[in-house]
Scaffold this motif. Structure first.
Motif, short mmCIF file in Angstrom:
data_model
loop_
_atom_site.label_atom_id
_atom_site.label_comp_id
_atom_site.label_asym_id
_atom_site.label_seq_id
_atom_site.Cartn_x
_atom_site.Cartn_y
_atom_site.Cartn_z
N ALA A 1 0.84 -1.21 0.00
CA ALA A 1 0.00 0.00 0.00
C ALA A 1 0.87 1.25 0.00
CB ALA A 1 -0.93 -0.01 1.22
N ALA A 2 1.95 1.21 0.77
CA ALA A 2 2.87 2.35 0.79
C ALA A 2 3.43 2.58 -0.61
CB ALA A 2 4.01 2.10 1.79
N GLY A 3 3.74 1.48 -1.31
CA GLY A 3 4.22 1.58 -2.68
C GLY A 3 3.19 2.22 -3.60
N ALA A 4 1.92 1.85 -3.40
CA ALA A 4 0.85 2.42 -4.21
C ALA A 4 0.76 3.94 -3.99
CB ALA A 4 -0.48 1.74 -3.88
N TYR A 5 0.94 4.36 -2.72
CA TYR A 5 0.93 5.80 -2.44
C TYR A 5 2.07 6.50 -3.16
CZ TYR A 5 -2.88 6.03 0.88
OH TYR A 5 -4.12 6.02 1.43
N GLU A 6 3.24 5.86 -3.13
CA GLU A 6 4.39 6.47 -3.78
C GLU A 6 4.13 6.63 -5.28
OE1 GLU A 6 7.99 4.31 -3.02
OE2 GLU A 6 9.12 6.16 -2.69
N SER A 7 3.55 5.58 -5.88
CA SER A 7 3.23 5.65 -7.31
C SER A 7 2.22 6.75 -7.60
CB SER A 7 2.66 4.31 -7.79
OG SER A 7 3.53 3.26 -7.48
N LYS B 1 4.80 11.09 -0.84
CA LYS B 1 6.17 10.93 -0.37
C LYS B 1 6.15 10.06 0.89
CE LYS B 1 10.18 13.71 0.80
NZ LYS B 1 10.42 14.40 2.04
N LEU B 2 6.98 9.02 0.93
CA LEU B 2 7.06 8.17 2.13
C LEU B 2 8.10 8.72 3.08
CD1 LEU B 2 6.87 4.58 0.55
CD2 LEU B 2 5.00 6.10 1.24
N VAL B 3 7.74 8.78 4.37
CA VAL B 3 8.62 9.35 5.38
C VAL B 3 8.74 8.37 6.54
CG1 VAL B 3 9.01 11.37 6.83
CG2 VAL B 3 7.54 11.58 4.82
N ASP B 4 9.95 8.14 7.02
CA ASP B 4 10.11 7.32 8.23
C ASP B 4 9.80 8.17 9.45
OD1 ASP B 4 10.84 4.90 7.06
OD2 ASP B 4 12.91 5.57 6.79
N VAL B 5 8.93 7.69 10.31
CA VAL B 5 8.64 8.40 11.55
C VAL B 5 8.83 7.43 12.72
CG1 VAL B 5 7.06 10.07 10.53
CG2 VAL B 5 6.15 7.91 11.42
N SER B 6 8.82 7.97 13.92
CA SER B 6 9.11 7.14 15.09
C SER B 6 8.07 7.35 16.18
CB SER B 6 10.51 7.49 15.61
OG SER B 6 10.80 6.66 16.71
N PHE C 1 3.86 14.01 13.37
CA PHE C 1 3.04 14.80 12.43
C PHE C 1 3.71 16.11 12.01
CE2 PHE C 1 -0.59 12.17 14.14
CZ PHE C 1 -0.75 11.46 12.96
N GLU C 2 4.90 16.39 12.56
CA GLU C 2 5.68 17.50 12.01
C GLU C 2 6.29 17.08 10.67
OE1 GLU C 2 8.51 18.61 15.01
OE2 GLU C 2 6.93 19.18 16.43
N ALA C 3 6.48 15.76 10.50
CA ALA C 3 7.16 15.26 9.31
C ALA C 3 6.22 14.63 8.29
CB ALA C 3 8.23 14.24 9.71
N CYS C 4 4.97 14.32 8.70
CA CYS C 4 4.07 13.65 7.76
C CYS C 4 2.63 14.15 7.97
CB CYS C 4 4.13 12.13 7.92
SG CYS C 4 3.47 11.54 9.48
N ASP C 5 1.77 13.89 6.97
CA ASP C 5 0.36 14.29 7.07
C ASP C 5 -0.50 13.16 7.63
OD1 ASP C 5 0.89 16.79 5.69
OD2 ASP C 5 1.18 15.54 3.91
N VAL C 6 -0.16 11.94 7.24
CA VAL C 6 -0.87 10.77 7.77
C VAL C 6 0.15 9.69 8.09
CG1 VAL C 6 -3.03 11.18 6.49
CG2 VAL C 6 -1.25 9.74 5.48
N ILE C 7 -0.21 8.84 9.05
CA ILE C 7 0.62 7.68 9.36
C ILE C 7 -0.08 6.45 8.80
CG2 ILE C 7 1.34 6.17 11.27
CD1 ILE C 7 1.90 8.74 12.89
N LEU C 8 0.69 5.61 8.11
CA LEU C 8 0.15 4.36 7.58
C LEU C 8 0.61 3.23 8.49
CD1 LEU C 8 -1.23 2.67 5.32
CD2 LEU C 8 0.95 2.73 4.09
N ALA C 9 -0.33 2.42 8.97
CA ALA C 9 -0.02 1.40 9.97
C ALA C 9 -0.90 0.17 9.77
CB ALA C 9 -0.23 1.98 11.37
#
Lengths: 502, 100
Positions: A284-290, A294-299, A406-414
């Motif tokens: 799914a993350a790949g589909a978003y990238e396509s 933009k994929l971002v690593d968060v912690s 959420f400073e680095a991304c708009d949504v978290i995919l989990a």
């Protein structure tokens, strides 16, 4: 008749509003579907057939008289049986409330009816919404329409199973630690836990008051946007509902988000995650990238999930959540005393304390007793700081993690759950094992955030796999648009269990 | 913080919770509650020095209502689900007994 069951809530509403279909025909089709599949699925505690047909006839008459149809005109819905309605009983699937008739209707349910929805009945749940499989129902377990030997998830398992089995166009559930999102994942449908305060809790039977929210379970993202718009908003009868405008989620749902940043929390993708689910979420993350995201690593360090030495899943968030939820439950459920309403023991009692204690012993099932007892214990003198106060501090650390992410991304995919739907009886012998079924959903409730589960893929065993999108407070519009992007980018949509196909 | 739960403690928690427990339940709950409390003990690993406890996720200021009487349940509605009543009152067994 079969074509009616194929329509989404939005399509049904449109067809009924245009006069291509009557509300009575829609209600009849769904009541017939319930009659056909209910012996296997057992999603409903009560079906209100006569009232539903009466309401549907009224909607048709209003339309004939030229009254503008509501945004849910004639859409047949189901309601989790911990939402009060003056019609019928409100049982919470507990023997304690087996004959309880609510003196008022929940705001969320009243808003749906005001919008023209037709309520078909009340759905089964884990007793007082405490559980992750609907096996804790005081009446009977509900079955997963994808595989009747498996659970539908919980606690909104009746609502999720009813939507998946096409017994209703959509449903309402409640989510304290994942009770909408986890069963939605198990049943291959869409489920939203709104931001805390987005939807009035008035008339929702309280379990964990700082965590509970009402939300929709639907066949697709567009329907979730429609229902959320209908139930959201401030209500003076719930002082925790937030006075804030409700966007027209439906109007914006098809607009893709330019430059969407999708965060992937490394802590959710440890080897504790089922390999197939991990692969589905990464795809799914790949589909978003396509699709240009933009994929971002968060912690999220305090929501980290690991396996401990004996193979059991381990997470600070689970410990934190259950301490908070059980403490709130022990306080909320003190109201069931055998005096004002609910079950009273028929046995002879010496005094009022014995009346309370015997009535509660007979009325509550084992999981409810465990949670009340643990809540009483962690709140009691000498343990308050070690458990309850400690958990409230960890809760803040969990929220801080999300704020930073959420400073680095708009949504978290989990992921939405650590495994697909498990078999009935698989986790009932050990309560702690059952608690871990919520491991990917609970931190969202602790932080008050919105979380949306959508189907990610169909797995090897023919069981649906769900994924979760998490956003900052009041970002429901972003979640719907992001989820719709996935549906449009080749994600699965409107899955139907083979056995329930017309 | 590994916590052992003895049977007397379970009986005590049952009393605090106003739930009458059978001896069989006391035994089952003792084992289950001990396992769950041990899991809860995991939080002690975290340093929370100086962290402000958070009881609610969404900050709300005092919500005030105008001090005017509104609609409320009628006595009949309030009593409709009562297991026992006496006129407009909920009926319970004798509260102040000889044994107190």
């Amino acid at each position: 008749m079969t074509a009616i069951l194929d329509l989404s809530a939005v399509e049904l509403r449109d067809a009924i509003s245009r006069g291509e279909l009557s509300a009575v025909e829609a209600a009849r089709a769904y009541l017939a579907a319930i009659e056909k599949t209910e012996p296997q699925v057992q999603a409903f505690n009560e079906v209100h057939a006569d009232r539903a047909l009466g309401r549907a006839a009224q909607i048709d008459a209003d339309r004939a008289a030229g009254k503008p149809p509501g945004p849910l005109a004639g859409v047949p819905l189901a309601v989790k049986d911990n939402l009060c309605m003056t019609h019928g009983r409100t049982t919470c699937s507990s023997k304690m409330l087996a004959d309880f008739r609510a003196p008022y209707t929940a705001t969320a349910v009243a808003k749906l009816e005001d919008a023209g929805a037709v309520i078909l009945g009340k759905t089964n749940l884990d007793e007082f919404a405490m559980g992750s499989s609907t096996e804790n129902s005081g009446f009977r377990p509900t079955r997963n329409p994808w595989d009747l030997s498996r659970v539908p998830g919980g606690s909104s398992g009746g609502s999720a199973a009813a939507v998946a089995a096409r017994q209703c166009a959509a449903a309402l559930g409640s989510d304290t630690g994942g009770s909408i999102r986890q069963p939605a994942a198990f049943c291959g449908i869409v489920g939203l836990k709104p931001t805390y305060g987005r939807v009035s809790r008035f008339g929702l039977v309280a379990y964990g008051s700082s965590l509970d929210q009402i939300g929709p379970l639907t066949r697709d993202v567009t329907d979730a946007a429609l229902l959320t718009r209908a139930i959201a908003g401030h209500d003076e009868r719930d002082s925790t509902s937030v006075p804030r405008d409700v966007p027209d989620y439906l109007a914006s749902v098809d607009k893709p988000i330019e430059g969407l940043r999708v965060g992937l929390p490394g802590e959710f993708f440890s080897d504790a995650l089922d390999a197939e689910i991990g692969a589905a979420i990464r795809a799914a993350a790949g589909a978003y990238e396509s699709a240009g995201a933009k994929l971002v690593d968060v912690s999220l360090p305090h929501s980290r999930i690991d396996r401990d030495a004996d193979g059991k899943l381990s997470s600070y968030a689970v410990a934190c959540y259950y301490i908070v939820a059980m403490a709130e439950a022990s306080s909320n459920l003190a109201r069931y005393d055998g005096v004002h309403y609910g079950h009273r023991t028929a046995g002879k009692v010496e005094d009022i304390v014995e009346l309370f204690s015997r009535s509660r012993a007979e009325g509550f099932g084992p999981e409810v007793k465990r949670r009340i007892m643990l809540g009483s214990y962690t709140l009691s003198a000498g343990y308050y700081d070690a458990y309850y106060n400690k958990a409230l501090k960890v809760r803040r650390l969990i929220q801080n993690d999300f704020d930073r992410a959420f400073e680095a991304c708009d949504v978290i995919l989990a992921p939405a759950s650590p495994t697909p739907a498990f078999r009935l009886g698989e986790k009932t012998s050990d309560p702690l094992t059952m608690y871990l079924a919520d491991i990917y959903t609970i931190s969202v409730n602790l932080a008050g955030l919105p979380g949306l589960t959508v189907p990610a893929a169909l797995g090897r065993d023919g069981l649906p796999i769900g994924m979760q999108l998490i956003g900052p407070v009041f970002s429901e519009e972003t979640l719907f648009r992001a989820a719709r992007m996935y549906e449009q980018a080749g994600g699965v949509r409107r899955l139907t269990p083979p056995a329930m196909a017309p | 913080m590994s916590k052992t739960i003895d049977l007397d403690l379970v009986r005590h928690i049952g009393k605090l919770s106003r739930i009458a427990l059978s001896e069989q339940e006391v035994g089952t709950f003792a084992a289950q509650l001990a396992g769950i409390l041990e899991y809860f003990g995991k939080l002690q690993e975290l340093d929370t020095e100086g962290v402000e406890p958070m009881a609610h996720a969404v900050q709300l200021h005092n919500v005030l209502a105008d001090d005017v009487p509104g609609e409320s349940l009628t006595p009949e509605q309030a009593l409709a689900n009562a297991p026992d009543r006496d006129g407009d009152f909920f009926k319970v067994p004798k509260v102040i007994g000889d044994s107190q």
